[in-house]
Design a protein around this motif. Structure first.
Motif, PDB file in Angstrom:
ATOM      1  N   GLN A  24      28.434   2.526  57.051  1.00 17.76           N
ATOM      2  CA  GLN A  24      30.111   1.812  57.462  1.00 17.76           C
ATOM      3  C   GLN A  24      30.656   2.749  56.396  1.00 17.76           C
TER       4      GLN A  24
ATOM      5  N   TYR B 184      37.630  -2.346  53.956  1.00 16.38           N
ATOM      6  CA  TYR B 184      36.433  -1.897  54.843  1.00 16.38           C
ATOM      7  C   TYR B 184      37.125  -2.051  56.655  1.00 16.38           C
TER       8      TYR B 184
ATOM      9  N   PHE C  21      26.449  -5.469  52.515  1.00 17.70           N
ATOM     10  CA  PHE C  21      26.751  -4.991  53.926  1.00 17.70           C
ATOM     11  C   PHE C  21      25.856  -4.423  54.525  1.00 17.70           C
TER      12      PHE C  21
END
Length: 236
Positions: free
Chosen positions: A123, A137, A155
């Protein structure tokens, strides 16, 4: 996180903050990965160990710009606005890292941290720092805003969570690393455990090599001779 979960997360965030809250005219994760790539896999350095007990420790960068390494060295350095500050990265591969971008403070020559980029568990996050902090994000194609203060967001199947951090900041908890990154005002704080100490050939960058000895950490981030095993700023 698979493509279906990524799409679902992006859809939820877009529904929460509106479809206009995306950003494209900033660095992408791939640009940062490309700049770090020349330093991957070079393990020619053998850390010097200290007899001191290694405990959880926090490295930070804040203000204009003051730093503290994981081994406790505190110093000031005007990190150039033309370079990325490599706060911390592993010795092998690039599964996680924290990178900063600087801006001039009060017209210069002093600089301060303006943006923080974080990667962990596949991520990517981008924090735009200031009196308030905007967190983004990476959806795979664009940066999508995470609204403040967020509920705990999950996540990578729970390997990463994002929550609020006072004052007016965010906490990115990378449980699988493990590493906690706090972003607030013009500051970043990175907390790590002895799992990444020098005994495990764990970390390098501005935060130092986490060997319990501050005397071999760098306070000059642009030395005349800097071996590849210890990138501090990129491009060189």
């Amino acid at each position: 996180m698979d493509r279906q979960l990524i799409s679902l997360a992006v859809a939820i965030l877009l529904a929460y903050v509106g479809p206009g809250r995306v950003v494209e005219a900033v660095l992408t994760p791939q640009q940062i990965e490309n700049e770090l790539a020349p330093h991957v896999g070079n393990t020619s350095h053998t850390p010097q160990f200290s007899p001191n007990e290694i405990r959880n420790s926090t490295c930070w960068g804040r203000g204009d710009v003051r730093y503290r390494t994981l081994d406790g060295l505190e110093f000031s350095y005007n990190t150039p606005t033309t370079k990325r500050g490599i706060m911390v990265m592993p010795w092998r591969l690039l599964p996680w890292w924290v990178v900063t971008i600087q801006e001039f403070f009060n017209g210069g020559p002093k600089t301060r941290i303006d943006e923080v980029y974080v990667r962990c568990s596949g991520q990517y996050f981008r924090a735009d720092l200031g009196h308030t902090v905007a967190l983004w994000y990476w959806s795979g194609t664009v940066w999508v805003a995470i609204p403040p203060p967020p509920p705990p967001l999950i996540f990578a199947g729970g390997d990463v969570t994002v929550g609020a951090f006072a004052p007016r900041g965010f906490t990115i908890s990378c449980h699988a690393v493990p590493m906690t990154v706090n972003v607030y005002l013009h500051s970043v704080r990175i907390t790590m455990t002895p799992l990444h100490s020098a005994a495990n050939l764990g970390v390098r960058g501005i935060c130092g090599d986490y060997n319990g000895d501050e005397t071999n950490d760098y306070s000059n981030l642009e030395p005349l001779i800097l071996p590849l095993w210890k990138p501090l700023l990129v491009p060189p």
